[in-house]
Each structure stands twice: as structure tokens, then as C-alpha cells.
Design an enzyme around this catalytic site. Structure first.
Site, PDB file in Angstrom:
ATOM      1  N   CYS A   2      82.968  -0.921  67.215  1.00  0.00           N
ATOM      2  CA  CYS A   2      84.276  -0.729  68.053  1.00  0.00           C
ATOM      3  C   CYS A   2      85.204  -0.361  66.433  1.00  0.00           C
ATOM      4  CB  CYS A   2      84.902  -2.050  68.064  1.00  0.00           C
ATOM      5  SG  CYS A   2      83.236  -2.878  68.962  1.00  0.00           S
ATOM      6  N   ARG A  27      82.811   6.141  66.101  1.00  0.00           N
ATOM      7  CA  ARG A  27      82.309   4.889  65.715  1.00  0.00           C
ATOM      8  C   ARG A  27      81.541   4.967  67.169  1.00  0.00           C
ATOM      9  NH1 ARG A  27      84.127   2.314  61.607  1.00  0.00           N
ATOM     10  NH2 ARG A  27      84.048   0.570  62.649  1.00  0.00           N
ATOM     11  N   TRP A  74      82.855  -1.439  71.963  1.00  0.00           N
ATOM     12  CA  TRP A  74      81.467  -1.047  72.596  1.00  0.00           C
ATOM     13  C   TRP A  74      80.769  -2.923  72.612  1.00  0.00           C
ATOM     14  CZ3 TRP A  74      76.805   1.346  69.177  1.00  0.00           C
ATOM     15  CH2 TRP A  74      75.637   1.809  69.478  1.00  0.00           C
ATOM     16  N   ASN A 100      86.765  -6.774  66.277  1.00  0.00           N
ATOM     17  CA  ASN A 100      85.572  -6.480  65.983  1.00  0.00           C
ATOM     18  C   ASN A 100      84.568  -7.087  65.358  1.00  0.00           C
ATOM     19  OD1 ASN A 100      86.866  -3.680  66.574  1.00  0.00           O
ATOM     20  ND2 ASN A 100      86.483  -2.699  63.681  1.00  0.00           N
ATOM     21  N   GLY A 101      82.770  -7.041  65.987  1.00  0.00           N
ATOM     22  CA  GLY A 101      82.158  -8.021  65.617  1.00  0.00           C
ATOM     23  C   GLY A 101      81.649  -8.960  66.168  1.00  0.00           C
ATOM     24  N   GLU A 483      56.634   7.033  58.283  1.00  0.00           N
ATOM     25  CA  GLU A 483      57.934   7.465  57.958  1.00  0.00           C
ATOM     26  C   GLU A 483      58.372   7.683  57.068  1.00  0.00           C
ATOM     27  OE1 GLU A 483      61.842   6.958  59.222  1.00  0.00           O
ATOM     28  OE2 GLU A 483      60.242   7.337  60.898  1.00  0.00           O
ATOM     29  N   LYS A 487      60.092  11.614  57.616  1.00  0.00           N
ATOM     30  CA  LYS A 487      61.585  12.144  56.552  1.00  0.00           C
ATOM     31  C   LYS A 487      61.515  13.889  56.065  1.00  0.00           C
ATOM     32  CE  LYS A 487      63.435   9.303  58.828  1.00  0.00           C
ATOM     33  NZ  LYS A 487      63.042   9.572  60.123  1.00  0.00           N
ATOM     34  N   GLU A 490      61.080  16.712  58.252  1.00  0.00           N
ATOM     35  CA  GLU A 490      62.191  16.832  58.922  1.00  0.00           C
ATOM     36  C   GLU A 490      63.147  17.693  58.335  1.00  0.00           C
ATOM     37  OE1 GLU A 490      62.380  13.673  62.900  1.00  0.00           O
ATOM     38  OE2 GLU A 490      62.927  12.604  60.071  1.00  0.00           O
ATOM     39  N   HIS A 506      38.252   9.659  52.627  1.00  0.00           N
ATOM     40  CA  HIS A 506      37.642   9.446  53.831  1.00  0.00           C
ATOM     41  C   HIS A 506      38.694  11.322  54.774  1.00  0.00           C
ATOM     42  CE1 HIS A 506      35.502   6.308  54.687  1.00  0.00           C
ATOM     43  NE2 HIS A 506      36.546   5.550  54.312  1.00  0.00           N
ATOM     44  N   LYS A 605      68.914  15.782  68.115  1.00  0.00           N
ATOM     45  CA  LYS A 605      69.087  14.191  68.549  1.00  0.00           C
ATOM     46  C   LYS A 605      68.028  13.359  68.875  1.00  0.00           C
ATOM     47  CE  LYS A 605      70.458  10.293  66.128  1.00  0.00           C
ATOM     48  NZ  LYS A 605      69.978   9.939  64.631  1.00  0.00           N
TER      49      LYS A 605
END
Length: 610
Positions: A2, A27, A74, A100-101, A483, A487, A490, A506, A605
Site C-alpha cells: 500500500c 508499489r 492492496w 499500511n500494515g 536457486e 540466479k 539468469e 557421480h 517477468k
């Protein structure tokens, strides 16, 4: 998440608020609204959708005024509707709050206020604040009433408050959610982020937790919750507007890496009770009956979300005692998956629009599975089509290479595992409390892990010219190795592979020489001795070892070329912490090579084609 903007000064307040909200659009939000005083009367205008919808609602009306608040929301508590949009008012419609929160104890406060005669109009936690402040205004001024109300609140917030009975002052306050004060010439502002202020001033105050700011045309006063004066240093912002959206960081990816502690907190907030040893997963209510009957779980995702699912397998099997299968969204429907009404099908996607995962979800529904979604974007296709949804609340992720979405997904999966464990009787309240103690510490530990940035940047300068990297991990850290390698591939275009460390002999061991850095995840866990043996095998072949170990592990540091000390944590929260230095390594190597970090070649994205 928010956005908040507040203004007091000589300019027409409506254009100022609308411009501030537009500068906060990045945001993410699903509704917007503003409130202002005109001729002593409080005017509130709210709209579902984009800011242009709010502008259309205001079009042609003769609105004036020089003090007001704006907000983009949001949805967390309550659906995205006009009634749930901010600002929220008190019973009389004379006071407004933007927030917000999450107010964790809002239900208890709401019940108490209802018993005292208050009537509520929305489903949100925020409206409770407006009613609490109204209650204290009966025998106090506005700043005092705000302080008293906030002392009853548990949770995270940044707020703005405007009252018809005190038409010259705005009040702002924060706890675990950012709020910035802008200092102009005869005008003053509050905002949740700096971009909303830059059209008016570059001089700002950053409020700290537990501080309250009172704004008027005469200036700004900052106090503690106990009304003790606070002296704040004025800081000068030198950012360009584009850089401001990045929070002063050079790239969105770096900003999002640093937002991970906040994203983890937001994913946790309002979803647990330490006192009761319970988990509350709003959005999963339609699945409650099914959750008590499922006999296994299928996690389906793509890319980084698939790596999160692999960690989720460890969490769900260990905590909830359920067998778990992890599948690629792109492969699920091209075989005959053995899923049925006893299988909880869970789709994981940052955008909620990943087509492969969406199509897999539809296939699971055809086969009679109860379906859940773990997504970041509210109202996305996957969130709408699943029976239940668990939002990660990571906030908008602009960089193509996912960072904060991944660690937020790990947090959400941990919560899901705890909820299932309770629902199935695999955990009791005491067991949940033990896990929650680890989870609640995680954001602070993540902040400590970010302090490795300088060490990681020095390593990046040294190894940015390498053509190959290997990443090794064991057990729950093997997905983190995958991961980390992803990264690097990418955004730096360096060939990198992740492997279970036990599989090195192996095949991958043939690649190791003095030109190949090997990144090893080596926390002090039950397979620590095994990972040390793998490190010895790499060193025996001339390999360069960059290890991520537990803080204070002198034994590991002696055996490797470079050792990054990650804060000590539980085994099940460790994957999120170990991820952070790997993200930073990929980022700094890519920057060193001159790559386009936020928009790497050939990648999108959200992958919305098969």
C-alpha cells in the site's frame, strides 16, 4: 504494498494527493482513495481499480482544500471493494485514517468497540483504528488520541490521520512500516516512500518505530508514544525520480534483495498467534474441510517458484507428515498425474499468471483435487481459479530475476506446513510455538545476512571472469544450490549448475579444476560432516571453494578459500538466509560484467505462454 500520501500547505490538495499516489503506483494496489477538508467539511472519495478510476470519480467537481490524505490499497483484510478501500472513517464521518500494515489484534478490538456501540462499515482491520481514535477524542486532542489508540494496537503500521475537529493538523505514526516526512517551504508531507515527496521537497525526516509526527503549516513536531519530544536529523535526497522509485538503489533487483526482511514480516503478519499456538490463513477458508482429509500434497511451479516448492517438500513432509510430490508446471498435464480428491494441489507463482502453472491447476481441478495457490499478485488468474489462496505480500517485484518473492514463498510454505500439521494432528500448540519462534526471528536474521554485501561484492570482483560455477548443497539446502545457480545464469550469463553434494562424485566432479569456483552450502546441521567431505573432494582436485557457513564456524573457514558466515538459525529457516548471499553474488557479478540486471536478455517477468 500500500501507499500513503498526506499534505498540508498552500497548494490545492487534490492534485497534490493524486500526483503522490501516481508516484507510488509501482508499489502495486487494487483500490485508491483520498480525503480532504473543504470549508470545514470532510470529503472522502474512494474507488476500486486504478488511480485513473479515482480521477474519473472526481472529474468535473469543484474540489478545493489545503490539507488531506491519499492511499493506494492492496487487499489483505477484506476484498478489494469501495467499502474496504482507504481512507476509513469513524462513526460520525468526521475523522479519517489511512494505514499500511496489519493490525493483528483487530478482531478483539473490534468486538470491544462494537460492545461500546460502534458500528463498522468495512471488513478491514484499519477501520478499528478510526474508531479507537474517535473514542479517545472525547477527552483528548488529536495527537494524544492517536497515541492512546496506538498503545492498544498489536501489529505493524504506518498511518495518517485527519480530523474535522482539528482542521490545521495531520498526524502520522509508524511501527515496522515505513513513513517519511517531507519538509517544504510552508508545506509539509507524509508518505510511505520518497518518490511521492520529490515534486515538493528533497528534505526529509525518516520516522523510527514508535514515533508520531504532527504536521501543520507551521512545521513538524515528532514525539514518542509517551509524548516525549524527539529531535530528528534532516536528510537531503539527491535521487532522480527514476532512482527514487528504486529507493536509492542502482537496480530494482538490489532494492528487492534488501526488501526481503520486510517482505518476510509482511507474509507473517496477522497469520499466527503465539499465545494460542495457532495459524490463521485468510483466503484458505474454503479448503478447511479438505485440509483435514488430504493424504498427500502436489506442489507445482516453474523456475524459482519450483525451487521454493522443493524446499516446501521438506517443510511439509517433516512438519505435517504428508508425502509431497514436486512437479514442473510445464510437465504436469503432459503425463497422467495420479492425483485425486485426497491430493492437495498447490500452485506456486509470483505473478499468478504463469501459464504452465495455471493450466496445471485447471487439470488438477478436472481430476477432483482441492486446489490452493501461493501467489504474490492479488486478483491474478491463479489466485482466482484456485479454491484457496495464500498471498505472500512481498510487494511488487520489478526485477525479472525473482528474489523477495522466493523467500516470501518459503515463509508462506512454512506457514502452510504448520497449518496442515495442526489440522492433521501432527503438531500441537506447543510445537507450533516452537516453529513460530524460529520464523519470527527470520526477518531480523535476514537483515544480518544482508550485511555480508561488502564481502560478497569483493568475491564478485575476483570471480566475475570465470566461465563456470558449481553450486552444492545437501538436504533442504540442495534447492538453494539450484536457486543460486539459476540466479547467476539468469543475470550474468555465466554457466552454472546446482547439484546435491552427494551426487558430485557421480559426474560433476569431472568438471572441477582451478578455474571453477564451487559454491557450497555448509551450515552446521545433521549432514555437516558429509558436506565437509565433499569440500575435501573439491579441494583435492584444485577447485576453489566459496562456502556459506554458520556464524562462528572456524573449522569450515580453515578448509575453504572463502567463507561467508550466515547468522545461526534453525535448519528449516536456514534456506531463506542462505539464499541472500547467493542473490548478492549473482547481482554483483552481473554488475561487474556490465549486464542488464533488471531486464536480462531473453527473459520475461511473467511467462504467459507455454
Amino acid at each position: 504494498m500500500c501507499g500513503i500520501i498526506g499534505y498540508v500547505g498552500p497548494k490545492g490538495v487534490v492534485p497534490v494527493l493524486l500526483d503522490g499516489l501516481k508516484r507510488l503506483e509501482y508499489r502495486g494496489y487494487d483500490s485508491a482513495g483520498l480525503a480532504f477538508l473543504q470549508d470545514g467539511r470532510l470529503i472522502v472519495q474512494r474507488s476500486v481499480g486504478k488511480i485513473r478510476d479515482l480521477e474519473n470519480a472526481l472529474w468535473g467537481k469543484d474540489f478545493r482544500g489545503e490539507i488531506g490524505l491519499g492511499h493506494t490499497r492492496w487487499a489483505t483484510h477484506g476484498r478489494p471493494t469501495e467499502e474496504n478501500a482507504h481512507p476509513h472513517t469513524d462513526c460520525r464521518g468526521e475523522l479519517v485514517v489511512v494505514h499500511n500494515g496489519i493490525i493483528e489484534n483487530y478482531l478483539a478490538l473490534k468486538q470491544k468497540l462494537k460492545a461500546e456501540g460502534h458500528t463498522f462499515r468495512s471488513e478491514t482491520d484499519t477501520e478499528v483504528l478510526a474508531h479507537l481514535i474517535e473514542k479517545y477524542l472525547r477527552d483528548a486532542d488529536l495527537p494524544t488520541a492517536v497515541r492512546r489508540a496506538l498503545k492498544e494496537v498489536t501489529g505493524a503500521y504506518s498511518i495518517g490521520v485527519l480530523w474535522q475537529g482539528d482542521p490545521d493538523r495531520l498526524v502520522g505514526a509508524r511501527a515496522s512500516s515505513p513513513l517519511v516526512v517531507g519538509l517544504g517551504e510552508g508545506e509539509f508531507l507524509i508518505a510511505s516512500d520518497i518518490p511521492a515527496l520529490l515534486a515538493h521537497t528533497r528534505n526529509v525526516l525518516f520516522l523510527d518505530d514508535g514515533e508520531v509526527a504532527v504536521l501543520s503549516r507551521d512545521g513538524v513536531e515528532v514525539t514518542t508514544m509517551d509524548a516525549e519530544p524527539v529531535t530528528k536529523d534532516v536528510e537531503r535526497v539527491a535521487w532522480s525520480p527514476i532512482l527514487a522509485e528504486k529507493g536509492g538503489y542502482k537496480h530494482f533487483m538490489l532494492k528487492e534483495i534488501y526488501e526481503q526482511p520486510r517482505a518476510m514480516r509482511d507474509t507473517l503478519l496477522g497469520r499466527y498467534s503465539l499465545e494460542q499456538g495457532r495459524i490463521f490463513l485468510e483466503g484458505m477458508e474454503p479448503l478447511e474441510e479438505a485440509l483435514g482429509q488430504v493424504t498427500r500434497v502436489t506442489l507445482v511451479a516453474c523456475g524459482t517458484s519450483w525451487h521454493a516448492a522443493l524446499v516446501g517438500k521438506f517443510l511439509l513432509e517433516e512438519i505435517a507428515g504428508l508425502p509431497v510430490e514436486v512437479d514442473y508446471g510445464s510437465e504436469f498435464r503432459y503425463r497422467s498425474p495420479l492425483v485425486d480428491a485426497g491430493t492437495l494441489f498447490t500452485a506456486i507463482s509470483q505473478s499468478g499468471e504463469t501459464l504452465d502453472t495455471l493450466v496445471a491447476l485447471r487439470e488438477a481441478r478436472k481430476r477432483g483435487c482441492p486446489t490452493a495457490a501461493i501467489v504474490n499478485v492479488v486478483g491474478s488468474s491463479i489466485s482466482r481459479e484456485a479454491d484457496g489462496v495464500l498471498y505472500t505480500h512481498a510487494g511488487p517485484e520489478i526485477g525479472v530475476a525473482s528474489t523477495k518473492a522466493f523467500t516470501s514463498q518459503l515463509t508462506a510454505l512454512y506457514l502452510l506446513a504448520l497449518h496442515l500439521g495442526l489440522r492433521r494432528g501432527a503438531l500441537d500448540a506447543d510445537g507450533v510455538r516452537e516453529h513460530l519462534a524460529d520464523l519470527i526471528r527470520l526477518p531480523q536474521q535476514a537483515e544480518a545476512a544482508l550485511r555480508l554485501d561488502g564481502e560478497v561484492e569483493a568475491l564478485a570482483q575476483r570471480y566475475a571472469t570465470c566461465r563456470d560455477f558449481l553450486y552444492l548443497g545437501r538436504g533442504i539446502h540442495y534447492p538453494v544450490a539450484l536457486e543460486g545457480a539459476l540466479k547467476l545464469k539468469e543475470i550474468s550469463y555465466i554457466h552454472a549448475e546446482g547439484y546435491p553434494a552427494g551426487e558430485m562424485k557421480h559426474g560433476p566432479i569431472a568438471l572441477i579444476d582451478e578455474q571453477v569456483p564451487v559454491v557450497v552450502l555448509a551450515p552446521r546441521d545433521k549432514v555437516y560432516e558429509k558436506i565437509l567431505a565433499n569440500i575435501q573432494e573439491v579441494k583435492a582436485r584444485g577447485g576453489i571453494v566459496i562456502a556459506l557457513g554458520t556464524e562462528g564456524d572456524a573449522e569450515l573457514a580453515e578448509k575453504v578459500d572463502h567463507c561467508l558466515a550466515v547468522p545461526r538459525s534453525s535448519r528449516l529457516t536456514s534456506p531463506a538466509l542462505m539464499t541472500i548471499p547467493l542473490q548478492l553474488l549473482a547481482y554483483h557479478i552481473a554488475v561487474r560484467k556490465g549486464c542488464d540486471v533488471d531486464q536480462p536478455r531473453n527473459l520475461a517477468k511473467s511467462v504467459t505462454v507455454e
